[in-house]
Design a protein around this motif. Structure first.
Motif, PDB file in Angstrom:
ATOM      1  N   SER A  38       0.835  -1.201   0.000  1.00 48.55           N
ATOM      2  CA  SER A  38       0.000   0.000   0.000  1.00 48.55           C
ATOM      3  C   SER A  38       0.870   1.251   0.000  1.00 48.55           C
ATOM      4  O   SER A  38       0.610   2.204  -0.748  1.00 48.55           O
ATOM      5  CB  SER A  38      -0.936  -0.014   1.209  1.00 48.55           C
ATOM      6  OG  SER A  38      -1.736   1.139   1.222  1.00 48.55           O
ATOM      7  N   ALA A  39       1.918   1.263   0.821  1.00 52.51           N
ATOM      8  CA  ALA A  39       2.822   2.423   0.888  1.00 52.51           C
ATOM      9  C   ALA A  39       3.536   2.654  -0.443  1.00 52.51           C
ATOM     10  O   ALA A  39       3.821   3.799  -0.805  1.00 52.51           O
ATOM     11  CB  ALA A  39       3.835   2.231   2.007  1.00 52.51           C
ATOM     12  N   PHE A  40       3.813   1.578  -1.178  1.00 54.87           N
ATOM     13  CA  PHE A  40       4.469   1.691  -2.487  1.00 54.87           C
ATOM     14  C   PHE A  40       3.468   1.846  -3.633  1.00 54.87           C
ATOM     15  O   PHE A  40       3.824   1.725  -4.798  1.00 54.87           O
ATOM     16  CB  PHE A  40       5.387   0.492  -2.736  1.00 54.87           C
ATOM     17  CG  PHE A  40       6.625   0.489  -1.895  1.00 54.87           C
ATOM     18  CD1 PHE A  40       7.545   1.527  -1.969  1.00 54.87           C
ATOM     19  CD2 PHE A  40       6.875  -0.549  -1.014  1.00 54.87           C
ATOM     20  CE1 PHE A  40       8.688   1.525  -1.187  1.00 54.87           C
ATOM     21  CE2 PHE A  40       8.011  -0.557  -0.223  1.00 54.87           C
ATOM     22  CZ  PHE A  40       8.923   0.490  -0.304  1.00 54.87           C
ATOM     23  N   PRO A  53     -14.821  -4.206  -2.596  1.00 57.99           N
ATOM     24  CA  PRO A  53     -13.555  -4.612  -3.206  1.00 57.99           C
ATOM     25  C   PRO A  53     -13.683  -5.087  -4.655  1.00 57.99           C
ATOM     26  O   PRO A  53     -12.767  -4.922  -5.439  1.00 57.99           O
ATOM     27  CB  PRO A  53     -13.069  -5.754  -2.324  1.00 57.99           C
ATOM     28  CG  PRO A  53     -13.815  -5.607  -1.057  1.00 57.99           C
ATOM     29  CD  PRO A  53     -15.120  -4.989  -1.407  1.00 57.99           C
ATOM     30  N   GLY A  54     -14.813  -5.693  -5.003  1.00 60.82           N
ATOM     31  CA  GLY A  54     -14.967  -6.238  -6.344  1.00 60.82           C
ATOM     32  C   GLY A  54     -14.257  -7.581  -6.480  1.00 60.82           C
ATOM     33  O   GLY A  54     -13.541  -8.020  -5.578  1.00 60.82           O
ATOM     34  N   PHE A  55     -14.465  -8.226  -7.634  1.00 59.74           N
ATOM     35  CA  PHE A  55     -13.864  -9.533  -7.884  1.00 59.74           C
ATOM     36  C   PHE A  55     -12.347  -9.428  -7.816  1.00 59.74           C
ATOM     37  O   PHE A  55     -11.748  -8.533  -8.412  1.00 59.74           O
ATOM     38  CB  PHE A  55     -14.309 -10.076  -9.246  1.00 59.74           C
ATOM     39  CG  PHE A  55     -13.788 -11.450  -9.533  1.00 59.74           C
ATOM     40  CD1 PHE A  55     -14.251 -12.547  -8.824  1.00 59.74           C
ATOM     41  CD2 PHE A  55     -12.821 -11.647 -10.503  1.00 59.74           C
ATOM     42  CE1 PHE A  55     -13.775 -13.816  -9.082  1.00 59.74           C
ATOM     43  CE2 PHE A  55     -12.339 -12.918 -10.764  1.00 59.74           C
ATOM     44  CZ  PHE A  55     -12.818 -14.003 -10.049  1.00 59.74           C
ATOM     45  N   LEU A  56     -11.722 -10.333  -7.103  1.00 59.49           N
ATOM     46  CA  LEU A  56     -10.282 -10.364  -6.860  1.00 59.49           C
ATOM     47  C   LEU A  56      -9.766  -9.075  -6.221  1.00 59.49           C
ATOM     48  O   LEU A  56      -8.597  -8.764  -6.280  1.00 59.49           O
ATOM     49  CB  LEU A  56      -9.500 -10.650  -8.149  1.00 59.49           C
ATOM     50  CG  LEU A  56      -9.654 -12.039  -8.736  1.00 59.49           C
ATOM     51  CD1 LEU A  56      -8.949 -12.147 -10.075  1.00 59.49           C
ATOM     52  CD2 LEU A  56      -9.125 -13.101  -7.785  1.00 59.49           C
ATOM     53  N   MET A  57     -10.684  -8.285  -5.656  1.00 59.11           N
ATOM     54  CA  MET A  57     -10.374  -7.011  -5.006  1.00 59.11           C
ATOM     55  C   MET A  57      -9.765  -6.002  -5.987  1.00 59.11           C
ATOM     56  O   MET A  57      -8.994  -5.129  -5.606  1.00 59.11           O
ATOM     57  CB  MET A  57      -9.472  -7.226  -3.789  1.00 59.11           C
ATOM     58  CG  MET A  57     -10.109  -8.131  -2.758  1.00 59.11           C
ATOM     59  SD  MET A  57      -9.175  -8.326  -1.246  1.00 59.11           S
ATOM     60  CE  MET A  57      -7.792  -9.295  -1.781  1.00 59.11           C
ATOM     61  N   LEU A  58     -10.143  -6.120  -7.262  1.00 57.39           N
ATOM     62  CA  LEU A  58      -9.581  -5.249  -8.292  1.00 57.39           C
ATOM     63  C   LEU A  58      -9.975  -3.783  -8.139  1.00 57.39           C
ATOM     64  O   LEU A  58      -9.304  -2.912  -8.688  1.00 57.39           O
ATOM     65  CB  LEU A  58      -9.976  -5.759  -9.689  1.00 57.39           C
ATOM     66  CG  LEU A  58      -9.216  -7.003 -10.140  1.00 57.39           C
ATOM     67  CD1 LEU A  58      -9.861  -7.615 -11.371  1.00 57.39           C
ATOM     68  CD2 LEU A  58      -7.750  -6.668 -10.401  1.00 57.39           C
ATOM     69  N   ASN A  59     -11.049  -3.501  -7.379  1.00 53.83           N
ATOM     70  CA  ASN A  59     -11.410  -2.102  -7.142  1.00 53.83           C
ATOM     71  C   ASN A  59     -10.346  -1.376  -6.328  1.00 53.83           C
ATOM     72  O   ASN A  59     -10.343  -0.150  -6.272  1.00 53.83           O
ATOM     73  CB  ASN A  59     -12.765  -1.998  -6.429  1.00 53.83           C
ATOM     74  CG  ASN A  59     -13.917  -2.357  -7.330  1.00 53.83           C
ATOM     75  OD1 ASN A  59     -13.759  -2.578  -8.521  1.00 53.83           O
ATOM     76  ND2 ASN A  59     -15.096  -2.441  -6.747  1.00 53.83           N
ATOM     77  N   TYR A  60      -9.447  -2.128  -5.689  1.00 54.55           N
ATOM     78  CA  TYR A  60      -8.377  -1.527  -4.897  1.00 54.55           C
ATOM     79  C   TYR A  60      -7.052  -1.481  -5.663  1.00 54.55           C
ATOM     80  O   TYR A  60      -6.008  -1.246  -5.077  1.00 54.55           O
ATOM     81  CB  TYR A  60      -8.209  -2.274  -3.574  1.00 54.55           C
ATOM     82  CG  TYR A  60      -9.378  -2.086  -2.645  1.00 54.55           C
ATOM     83  CD1 TYR A  60      -9.821  -0.812  -2.294  1.00 54.55           C
ATOM     84  CD2 TYR A  60     -10.057  -3.165  -2.118  1.00 54.55           C
ATOM     85  CE1 TYR A  60     -10.897  -0.639  -1.443  1.00 54.55           C
ATOM     86  CE2 TYR A  60     -11.130  -2.999  -1.261  1.00 54.55           C
ATOM     87  CZ  TYR A  60     -11.548  -1.730  -0.932  1.00 54.55           C
ATOM     88  OH  TYR A  60     -12.610  -1.545  -0.084  1.00 54.55           O
ATOM     89  N   GLY A  61      -7.109  -1.697  -6.962  1.00 56.56           N
ATOM     90  CA  GLY A  61      -5.922  -1.578  -7.807  1.00 56.56           C
ATOM     91  C   GLY A  61      -5.648  -2.845  -8.583  1.00 56.56           C
ATOM     92  O   GLY A  61      -5.944  -3.950  -8.109  1.00 56.56           O
ATOM     93  N   PRO A  62      -5.082  -2.701  -9.779  1.00 63.34           N
ATOM     94  CA  PRO A  62      -4.860  -3.873 -10.640  1.00 63.34           C
ATOM     95  C   PRO A  62      -3.832  -4.869 -10.104  1.00 63.34           C
ATOM     96  O   PRO A  62      -3.877  -6.038 -10.444  1.00 63.34           O
ATOM     97  CB  PRO A  62      -4.386  -3.271 -11.971  1.00 63.34           C
ATOM     98  CG  PRO A  62      -3.927  -1.896 -11.647  1.00 63.34           C
ATOM     99  CD  PRO A  62      -4.683  -1.454 -10.439  1.00 63.34           C
ATOM    100  N   SER A  63      -2.913  -4.431  -9.254  1.00 60.39           N
ATOM    101  CA  SER A  63      -1.932  -5.386  -8.712  1.00 60.39           C
ATOM    102  C   SER A  63      -2.368  -5.968  -7.371  1.00 60.39           C
ATOM    103  O   SER A  63      -1.647  -6.798  -6.790  1.00 60.39           O
ATOM    104  CB  SER A  63      -0.554  -4.730  -8.589  1.00 60.39           C
ATOM    105  OG  SER A  63      -0.607  -3.637  -7.710  1.00 60.39           O
ATOM    106  N   THR A  64      -3.542  -5.591  -6.881  1.00 64.37           N
ATOM    107  CA  THR A  64      -4.029  -6.098  -5.590  1.00 64.37           C
ATOM    108  C   THR A  64      -4.108  -7.625  -5.546  1.00 64.37           C
ATOM    109  O   THR A  64      -3.678  -8.226  -4.560  1.00 64.37           O
ATOM    110  CB  THR A  64      -5.377  -5.449  -5.223  1.00 64.37           C
ATOM    111  OG1 THR A  64      -5.197  -4.040  -5.134  1.00 64.37           O
ATOM    112  CG2 THR A  64      -5.917  -5.976  -3.904  1.00 64.37           C
TER     113      THR A  64
END
Length: 160
Positions: A25-27, A126-137
């Motif tokens: 998250s920090a990066f 969060p969405g499927f695979l938590m992709l709403n929190y970023g593509p590398s999540t």
């Protein structure tokens, strides 16, 4: 194999998992903050939510460590690589069913795909695979859970 080794592995594994996710998250590799996500289920106070979330995350880490231990005991074998496989499965479950589907249904402050405009949610779903929190999540989440499982498997396989 001992239950104490599994609990120690669960503690160390949860430290590594939580620290890895926080570092990601920090990066800016992900926007997910697991302790905040868990803590806001209990309170809307953002500061208390983080503290409660860390506590809940460590309790969950111990519960999952006991589950891993039960499986290792049932099959009569444990190793770091088998723990890593369990961690990968655990991470896939967390990213697809637990956090993506079940948590938005139960979390009182999280939006859902069906939340209407007048509804105000503290957290986006969060969405499927938590992709709403970023593509590398998904990658970060799976790597952290893989490490968690490998640590528990290594601790329980340690001769002693």
């Amino acid at each position: 194999m001992s239950i104490w080794a599994a609990l120690a592995g669960g503690f160390v594994g949860t430290l590594v998992l939580t620290t890895g996710m926080r570092a990601a998250s920090a990066f800016h590799l992900t926007r997910i903050d697991l302790p905040f996500l868990l803590g806001t289920a209990f309170t809307s106070d953002r500061t208390r939510a983080v503290a409660l979330g860390y506590g809940a995350h460590f309790v969950n880490g111990q519960i999952f460590a006991l589950l891993y231990y039960a499986i290792f005991t049932a099959i009569g074998y444990s190793s770091w690589w088998l723990g890593a496989i369990f961690g990968l499965l655990h991470g896939l479950f967390a990213a697809t069913a637990l956090v993506s589907i079940l948590l938005p249904l139960l979390h009182p402050r999280m939006g859902t795909p069906h939340t209407s405009a007048p509804d105000v949610a503290l957290l986006e779903p969060p969405g499927f695979l938590m992709l709403n929190y970023g593509p590398s999540t998904p990658v970060v989440t799976l790597a952290a859970h893989l490490a968690y499982g490998a640590i528990i498997g290594g601790f329980t396989a340690w001769p002693g």
